[in-house]
Design a protein around this motif. Structure first.
Motif, mmCIF file in Angstrom:
data_model
loop_
_atom_site.group_PDB
_atom_site.id
_atom_site.type_symbol
_atom_site.label_atom_id
_atom_site.label_comp_id
_atom_site.label_asym_id
_atom_site.label_seq_id
_atom_site.Cartn_x
_atom_site.Cartn_y
_atom_site.Cartn_z
ATOM 1 N N PRO A 1 13.868 6.551 0.323
ATOM 2 C CA PRO A 1 13.188 7.285 -0.741
ATOM 3 C C PRO A 1 11.673 7.258 -0.546
ATOM 4 O O PRO A 1 11.149 6.400 0.175
ATOM 5 N N HIS A 2 10.985 8.194 -1.162
ATOM 6 C CA HIS A 2 9.521 8.220 -1.147
ATOM 7 C C HIS A 2 9.039 8.719 -2.500
ATOM 8 O O HIS A 2 9.848 9.116 -3.332
ATOM 9 N N HIS B 1 5.100 3.335 0.114
ATOM 10 C CA HIS B 1 4.732 3.096 1.514
ATOM 11 C C HIS B 1 3.251 3.319 1.812
ATOM 12 O O HIS B 1 2.873 3.456 2.974
ATOM 13 N N MET C 1 0.953 5.727 4.333
ATOM 14 C CA MET C 1 1.585 6.985 3.912
ATOM 15 C C MET C 1 0.768 7.584 2.774
ATOM 16 O O MET C 1 1.006 7.309 1.594
HETATM 17 CU CU LIG Z 1 7.320 6.629 1.423
#
Ligand SMILES: [Cu+2]
Length: 321
Positions: A253-254, A308, A313
């Motif tokens: 997931p992000h 992240h 990121m």
């Molecule tokens: Cu991410």
């Protein structure tokens, strides 16, 4: 003396040829030779948790080696080998992996060590959050050690990555010959790490091909190798334009988060249909999901993946009149 040297070289060359042909026949299997237990003293083995490129952009969801053969009384030390967070978790008897998903960062059962240092084969054991950095936002565990007093095959999981990331400890009776040495496992590990990096760079190329000024790839993965980047990380659009963020993965997931990171990093915040600056977050973006934002004001807007960002990121949308 020179002659003796010459003599030794031939069998060594032959061994190399034999090893190379075995490697050709079985690219994934180990070419192991049984190693005598050698008696009484117990051994300590090492398993790597995660793997990564030096810039942390590519992360591997893997315990290496995935399968390890030890004897009753031996110990395993798991070592954090990547920035991405992972856990080493043996579920309790009758507990399903599904019942533990998704990962709950607010629950001490997930993020803190549970169980003792000798595995009983039936209750819940957890390493807590393992990572090799100190800015993950969790209380990190760099090493996790467990002793295995009893024979059996014990499968464990990473609670963060679920089915995508598991390993098995095969414990045999004390005194059994070992099929592989630690250095044979280490060679296999190096090979698999190189493959994870190759796969990651391939996904990075694929992401570049899919992205344009109105489509940003918000991470990608193939279930083992993950790309922890926004591609393209810097785009230029105009007031009134929409930008779609795509999680192009299968396992990880992000988030897409503008402004202040919410206290609950997975919470959705703000109205993506009318963004004029300030706080806006997609909340948890599962694999294969998208998040579309309409930019209604000129400016430069930085955003992060709340999960992240400490690996780099991050991105920027430049909105022009
Ligand atoms: Cu991410």
């Amino acid at each position: 003396m020179a002659l003796q040297k010459e003599d030794r070289r031939i069998p060594r060359l032959m061994r190399a040829i034999v090893a190379a042909s075995i490697a050709l026949l079985m690219p994934v299997a180990l070419s192991g030779t049984a190693v005598a237990d050698g008696g009484k003293s117990s051994r300590t083995w090492t398993v790597q948790v995660g793997s990564e490129s030096s810039d942390q952009a590519i992360q591997g969801m893997s315990f290496l080696p995935e399968n390890i053969y030890i004897n009753a009384g031996d110990k395993i030390t798991w070592k954090a080998n990547a920035a991405e967070i992972h856990t080493v978790t043996f579920l309790a008897e009758g507990q399903s992996l599904e019942s533990t998903q998704p990962f709950n960062p607010g629950n001490p059962q997930y993020v803190e060590p549970q169980g003792g240092n000798s595995y009983d084969g039936k209750t819940y054991y957890n390493s807590g959050v393992m990572t090799n950095v100190s800015d993950s936002g969790f209380k990190e565990v760099g090493r996790y050690a467990l002793k295995f007093p009893d024979a059996g095959d014990f499968t464990y999981y990473c609670l963060v990555h679920g089915m995508a990331m598991k390993g098995t400890v095969h414990v045999r009776d004390a005194g059994t010959d070992y099929p592989y040495t630690q250095s044979q496992y280490d060679r296999q590990t190096n090979k698999q790490e190189r493959k994870i990096l190759r796969d990651g760079y391939e996904q990075w190329d694929a992401a570049r091909a899919k992205a344009d000024d109105h489509t940003v790839i918000a991470g990608a993965d193939n279930g083992t190798a993950m790309l922890m980047r926004f591609v393209r990380a810097h785009i230029v659009v105009h007031v009134g334009d929409e930008v779609t963020f795509v999680n192009d993965g299968m396992g990880a997931p992000h988030t897409v988060t503008f402004g202040e990171e919410p206290a609950d990093e997975l919470a959705a915040v703000g109205d993506p249909a009318d963004f004029t600056g300030g706080d806006l977050s997609s909340g948890l973006m599962p694999p294969m999901s998208t998040f579309t934002v309409k930019f209604n004001k000129a400016g430069e807007f930085d955003y992060i993946c709340a999960l992240h960002d400490f690996m780099g990121m991050k991105g920027t949308v430049e909105v022009r009149d």
